[in-house]
Design an enzyme around this catalytic site. Structure first.
Site, PDB file in Angstrom:
ATOM      1  N   ARG A 120       0.841  -1.190   0.000  1.00  0.00           N
ATOM      2  CA  ARG A 120       0.000   0.000   0.000  1.00  0.00           C
ATOM      3  C   ARG A 120       0.879   1.245   0.000  1.00  0.00           C
ATOM      4  O   ARG A 120       1.921   1.287   0.634  1.00  0.00           O
ATOM      5  CB  ARG A 120      -0.913   0.036   1.238  1.00  0.00           C
ATOM      6  CG  ARG A 120      -2.107  -0.911   1.174  1.00  0.00           C
ATOM      7  CD  ARG A 120      -3.133  -0.448   0.146  1.00  0.00           C
ATOM      8  NE  ARG A 120      -4.326  -1.292   0.121  1.00  0.00           N
ATOM      9  CZ  ARG A 120      -4.477  -2.357  -0.644  1.00  0.00           C
ATOM     10  NH1 ARG A 120      -3.477  -2.740  -1.442  1.00  0.00           N
ATOM     11  NH2 ARG A 120      -5.597  -3.051  -0.630  1.00  0.00           N
ATOM     12  N   GLU A 122      -3.695   7.833  -5.434  1.00  0.00           N
ATOM     13  CA  GLU A 122      -3.848   7.113  -6.707  1.00  0.00           C
ATOM     14  C   GLU A 122      -5.093   7.618  -7.439  1.00  0.00           C
ATOM     15  O   GLU A 122      -6.160   7.687  -6.831  1.00  0.00           O
ATOM     16  CB  GLU A 122      -3.957   5.605  -6.453  1.00  0.00           C
ATOM     17  CG  GLU A 122      -2.690   5.035  -5.839  1.00  0.00           C
ATOM     18  CD  GLU A 122      -2.804   3.585  -5.414  1.00  0.00           C
ATOM     19  OE1 GLU A 122      -1.776   2.978  -5.092  1.00  0.00           O
ATOM     20  OE2 GLU A 122      -3.940   3.052  -5.396  1.00  0.00           O
ATOM     21  N   HIS A 128      -0.595   0.339  -9.794  1.00  0.00           N
ATOM     22  CA  HIS A 128      -1.405  -0.503  -8.913  1.00  0.00           C
ATOM     23  C   HIS A 128      -2.095  -1.629  -9.695  1.00  0.00           C
ATOM     24  O   HIS A 128      -3.318  -1.788  -9.680  1.00  0.00           O
ATOM     25  CB  HIS A 128      -2.458   0.330  -8.175  1.00  0.00           C
ATOM     26  CG  HIS A 128      -2.921  -0.319  -6.912  1.00  0.00           C
ATOM     27  ND1 HIS A 128      -3.314   0.398  -5.798  1.00  0.00           N
ATOM     28  CD2 HIS A 128      -3.058  -1.626  -6.559  1.00  0.00           C
ATOM     29  CE1 HIS A 128      -3.675  -0.435  -4.831  1.00  0.00           C
ATOM     30  NE2 HIS A 128      -3.533  -1.672  -5.274  1.00  0.00           N
TER      31      HIS A 128
END
Length: 308
Positions: A233, A262, A284
């Site tokens: 994360r 993000e 991601h």
């Protein structure tokens, strides 16, 4: 049964038929905080990936009986308020273990072997004009005999450890929970792990114990040629400190699939290092192999079936 998926675009091109067979499914590619309040008013089942589910959203959905997280982490949901309203929250665990482990080693191998440089060397015509059968300065680093330090020895960390062993690496780990439950590998303090590891790979949740876990001080503890990979994360590594360590050549390199914000903001310091060749960034995607996304959708459908 009214099922609403507020950010279906996050799962990409995958069939939602396992879910649509269970009720009346309404999907939205994305939803703003203003749009969600109107879109959930008739929802009995709510599916979200990164949408924030707070008190306002829950109160706007009087028929809501189940919240399904189309992921593993549920830090975007007000769990206490959902529980106070008697609304269960179900996530999908374990669907992306193999995908994340594979991308972890994709990043590591790209950093250490630099295949794109060699590919460019050939396609640019330099190889044809070199007069040599090889590229003498294309030496790369072997994994065999190196130490892999894993931060977070859960399902993904354990899979990464087994792959590292297959490469002939020594594995050590740091337990972010403080419980060294895995007896297969040596459990070290964070300081010792950083000092001993040639590769540091992060596979821990983001919580009060891990937020800002790796900052300027911790990066200085690493070997000069070591690399660090974050597949967990954003927020676990201080991005400004990491960018500085890369620019100053303090560590050998880094890769991250996750960011504090993000999509990544243009002013993110990781986009402005002076040695970008030492930094590998992916948006991601570690969870999103074709097979993993299909498992995810089946998992969401199974959670709905169990909830009704």
């Amino acid at each position: 049964m009214n099922i609403v998926f507020l950010d279906a675009a996050t799962v990409g091109e995958v069939s939602l038929s396992p879910i649509s067979r269970l009720g009346d499914l309404t999907t939205y590619p994305t939803s703003t905080p203003q749009q969600v309040l109107e879109r959930v008013k008739d929802a009995e089942v709510l599916i979200i990936n990164k949408i924030k589910v707070d008190k306002n959203l829950i109160d706007a959905a009087p028929k809501l009986a189940l919240i399904c997280e189309a992921a593993t982490g549920v830090n975007n949901i007000d769990l206490k308020y959902a529980a106070s309203k008697g609304i269960p929250v179900r996530n999908v665990a374990g669907y992306s273990t193999d995908a994340v482990a594979q991308l972890t080693f994709t990043q590591i191998l790209c950093l250490l072997s630099r295949p794109y440089e060699s590919d460019s060397f050939i396609k640019s015509g330099e190889y044809s004009q070199s007069g040599l059968f090889t590229k003498p300065d294309a030496q790369f680093t072997e994994l065999a005999g190196k130490t892999m330090g894993i931060i977070g020895m859960g399902a993904i960390g354990s899979r990464v450890a087994s792959i590292a062993q297959a490469f002939g690496m020594k594995v050590v780990y740091f337990s972010t929970s403080g419980t060294s439950h895995c007896s297969l590998y040596p459990s070290l303090s964070l300081e010792d792990l950083l000092a001993q590891s040639d590769i540091v790979s992060i596979h821990a949740p983001l919580n009060e114990r891990t937020k800002g876990l790796i900052g300027e001080q911790q990066l200085k503890m690493m070997k000069p040629g070591a690399i660090i990979v974050n597949m967990a994360r954003g927020g676990i590594i201080d991005e400004e400190a990491l960018a500085q360590a890369i620019s100053e050549g303090q560590i050998g390199g880094a890769a991250t699939d996750v960011f504090t914000a993000e999509p990544v903001k243009e002013e993110n310091p990781l986009l402005h290092t002076t040695k970008p060749e030492r930094l590998l960034l992916t948006p991601h995607i570690g969870w999103a192999s074709k097979e993993a996304v299909e498992r995810l959708i089946e998992g969401v459908a199974d959670n709905i079936r169990k909830g009704f």
